[in-house]
Design an enzyme around this catalytic site. Sequence first.
Site, mmCIF file in Angstrom:
data_model
loop_
_atom_site.group_PDB
_atom_site.id
_atom_site.type_symbol
_atom_site.label_atom_id
_atom_site.label_comp_id
_atom_site.label_asym_id
_atom_site.label_seq_id
_atom_site.Cartn_x
_atom_site.Cartn_y
_atom_site.Cartn_z
ATOM 1 N N GLU A 88 -3.004 9.449 7.793
ATOM 2 C CA GLU A 88 -1.543 9.349 7.911
ATOM 3 C C GLU A 88 -1.000 10.425 8.854
ATOM 4 O O GLU A 88 0.064 10.270 9.442
ATOM 5 C CB GLU A 88 -0.886 9.477 6.524
ATOM 6 C CG GLU A 88 -1.194 8.310 5.587
ATOM 7 C CD GLU A 88 -0.392 7.041 5.895
ATOM 8 O OE1 GLU A 88 0.637 7.121 6.597
ATOM 9 O OE2 GLU A 88 -0.814 5.953 5.446
ATOM 10 N N ASP A 147 0.875 -1.178 0.000
ATOM 11 C CA ASP A 147 0.000 0.000 0.000
ATOM 12 C C ASP A 147 0.911 1.226 0.000
ATOM 13 O O ASP A 147 2.132 1.109 0.133
ATOM 14 C CB ASP A 147 -0.902 -0.007 1.250
ATOM 15 C CG ASP A 147 -1.878 1.167 1.274
ATOM 16 O OD1 ASP A 147 -2.382 1.553 0.192
ATOM 17 O OD2 ASP A 147 -2.130 1.736 2.352
ATOM 18 N N SER A 148 0.274 2.401 -0.086
ATOM 19 C CA SER A 148 1.062 3.630 0.019
ATOM 20 C C SER A 148 1.448 3.896 1.477
ATOM 21 O O SER A 148 2.421 4.584 1.742
ATOM 22 C CB SER A 148 0.260 4.804 -0.528
ATOM 23 O OG SER A 148 -0.933 4.960 0.237
ATOM 24 N N TYR A 168 -1.267 8.163 -3.010
ATOM 25 C CA TYR A 168 -1.337 7.729 -4.408
ATOM 26 C C TYR A 168 -2.591 8.272 -5.096
ATOM 27 O O TYR A 168 -2.612 8.463 -6.304
ATOM 28 C CB TYR A 168 -1.403 6.196 -4.474
ATOM 29 C CG TYR A 168 -0.080 5.472 -4.432
ATOM 30 C CD1 TYR A 168 1.073 6.110 -3.986
ATOM 31 C CD2 TYR A 168 0.006 4.156 -4.848
ATOM 32 C CE1 TYR A 168 2.287 5.424 -3.948
ATOM 33 C CE2 TYR A 168 1.206 3.468 -4.822
ATOM 34 C CZ TYR A 168 2.345 4.106 -4.369
ATOM 35 O OH TYR A 168 3.530 3.422 -4.348
ATOM 36 N N GLY A 169 -3.642 8.461 -4.302
ATOM 37 C CA GLY A 169 -4.969 8.699 -4.865
ATOM 38 C C GLY A 169 -5.196 9.990 -5.608
ATOM 39 O O GLY A 169 -6.238 10.182 -6.232
ATOM 40 N N CYS A 177 -11.091 2.388 -0.317
ATOM 41 C CA CYS A 177 -9.682 2.712 -0.022
ATOM 42 C C CYS A 177 -9.374 2.011 1.294
ATOM 43 O O CYS A 177 -10.166 2.095 2.245
ATOM 44 C CB CYS A 177 -9.501 4.217 0.113
ATOM 45 S SG CYS A 177 -7.887 4.700 0.784
ATOM 46 N N THR A 178 -8.242 1.318 1.325
ATOM 47 C CA THR A 178 -7.947 0.496 2.510
ATOM 48 C C THR A 178 -7.717 1.333 3.773
ATOM 49 O O THR A 178 -7.817 0.821 4.882
ATOM 50 C CB THR A 178 -6.726 -0.411 2.252
ATOM 51 O OG1 THR A 178 -5.647 0.386 1.743
ATOM 52 C CG2 THR A 178 -7.069 -1.498 1.267
ATOM 53 N N HIS A 179 -7.388 2.597 3.591
ATOM 54 C CA HIS A 179 -7.210 3.460 4.766
ATOM 55 C C HIS A 179 -8.531 3.686 5.528
ATOM 56 O O HIS A 179 -8.519 3.972 6.721
ATOM 57 C CB HIS A 179 -6.701 4.846 4.345
ATOM 58 C CG HIS A 179 -5.222 4.919 4.111
ATOM 59 N ND1 HIS A 179 -4.630 4.433 2.975
ATOM 60 C CD2 HIS A 179 -4.225 5.444 4.870
ATOM 61 C CE1 HIS A 179 -3.327 4.664 3.041
ATOM 62 N NE2 HIS A 179 -3.056 5.273 4.179
ATOM 63 N N CYS A 208 -4.174 -1.962 -1.762
ATOM 64 C CA CYS A 208 -4.382 -0.575 -2.166
ATOM 65 C C CYS A 208 -5.386 -0.571 -3.319
ATOM 66 O O CYS A 208 -5.119 -1.155 -4.376
ATOM 67 C CB CYS A 208 -3.039 -0.002 -2.621
ATOM 68 S SG CYS A 208 -3.141 1.596 -3.432
ATOM 69 N N ASN A 209 -6.531 0.052 -3.110
ATOM 70 C CA ASN A 209 -7.558 0.088 -4.161
ATOM 71 C C ASN A 209 -7.109 0.901 -5.368
ATOM 72 O O ASN A 209 -7.447 0.584 -6.506
ATOM 73 C CB ASN A 209 -8.835 0.720 -3.620
ATOM 74 C CG ASN A 209 -9.560 -0.175 -2.652
ATOM 75 O OD1 ASN A 209 -10.422 -0.944 -3.036
ATOM 76 N ND2 ASN A 209 -9.212 -0.086 -1.383
ATOM 77 N N THR A 210 -6.360 1.970 -5.091
ATOM 78 C CA THR A 210 -5.930 2.846 -6.185
ATOM 79 C C THR A 210 -5.048 2.060 -7.155
ATOM 80 O O THR A 210 -5.238 2.116 -8.382
ATOM 81 C CB THR A 210 -5.183 4.069 -5.607
ATOM 82 O OG1 THR A 210 -5.977 4.631 -4.558
ATOM 83 C CG2 THR A 210 -4.928 5.112 -6.665
HETATM 84 N N1 DGL Z 1 -4.870 2.929 0.634
HETATM 85 C C1 DGL Z 1 -4.806 3.145 -0.774
HETATM 86 C C2 DGL Z 1 -6.099 2.800 -1.442
HETATM 87 O O1 DGL Z 1 -6.711 1.829 -1.039
HETATM 88 C C3 DGL Z 1 -4.081 4.384 -1.255
HETATM 89 C C4 DGL Z 1 -4.479 5.685 -0.687
HETATM 90 C C5 DGL Z 1 -3.605 6.823 -1.157
HETATM 91 O O2 DGL Z 1 -2.381 6.736 -1.032
HETATM 92 O O3 DGL Z 1 -4.161 7.795 -1.670
HETATM 93 O O4 DGL Z 1 -6.537 3.399 -2.377
#
Ligand code: DGL
Length: 280
Positions: free
Chosen positions: A153, A13-14, A45-46, A185-187, A76-78
């Site tokens: 974060e 993931d990021s 990343y998003g 998004c996993t966050h 990471c979904n992105t």
């Molecule tokens: N946790 C990631 C996701 O599921 C990336 C989030 C990010 O870095 O923007 O999309």
Amino acid sequence: MIKTQNLPIALFDSGVGGLTVLKAIHRQMPQESILYFADTARLPYGTRSPETILQFVREIIDWLSNQRVKMVIMACNTSSALALETVRAEYDLPILGLILPGARTAVKQGKKIGVIATPATVKSNAYAQAIQEIDSTAQVWQVGCPEFVPLIEGNQIESVYTKEVAQEYLYPLLLKGIDTLIYGCTHYRHLEPVLRSILSPSVNIIDPAESIAIAAERELGLMSLKNDRLPSPTRFCVTGSAKQFAGLSQRWLGFYPEVEKIHLLESSRIEMTLKSSEGI
Ligand code: DGL
């Protein structure tokens, strides 16, 4: 020589978002060893372009391949939305993404589905496409939530501002009367108490982390790749500050992890130099 089935599964993931997937994998397959990789130097990343995300994903999978892993899970979904199809064709490794497992679980739960995700994931339309391919009668609304990842974060989960931002993002979905919400998004699972306090209790929440853990176990079984030895402790690798990641992640892990800082590009350059000097 370690047998392939006894190698770790890699998750990336990021940042700390993928820890929600790590926990789901531990619950589903406690016997597996895990390498957790977070590209914290380059998050979020998003809000990046599809080309940049694909490039980052390739760099990460190159590095992970050199660590010897038996499977890569995009936590990471992105990355799953923007890069999965491309990299699957490029690497000789099983690579799993979150979108399809998440979409499959969501359509079993409801017909009016809201997706909260990063702007890049929303723009890709990956969730809407996956859901409608499975069930063309399902309705889908997606909302990009650019502020969530920096707030998580930045350890701002409990702040009043985070709750206000969450209310703003969820408002259009509440207006549509969704019966199901996907954490795209996993966050976002880290925000569960905040999000739950805004949503009606009747809304089903889908965390694709749970679905991908089940899919990964099935895949390992089909490929006869389940670990049959004692698992090693999880190895944590980051591209940014090891101390910051360890400090932030301990609240979800329940312990202060040992974290290695690694240099993605340098290591792939070194490996490339080695390969060329070996005449490969
Ligand atoms: N946790 C990631 C996701 O599921 C990336 C989030 C990010 O870095 O923007 O999309």
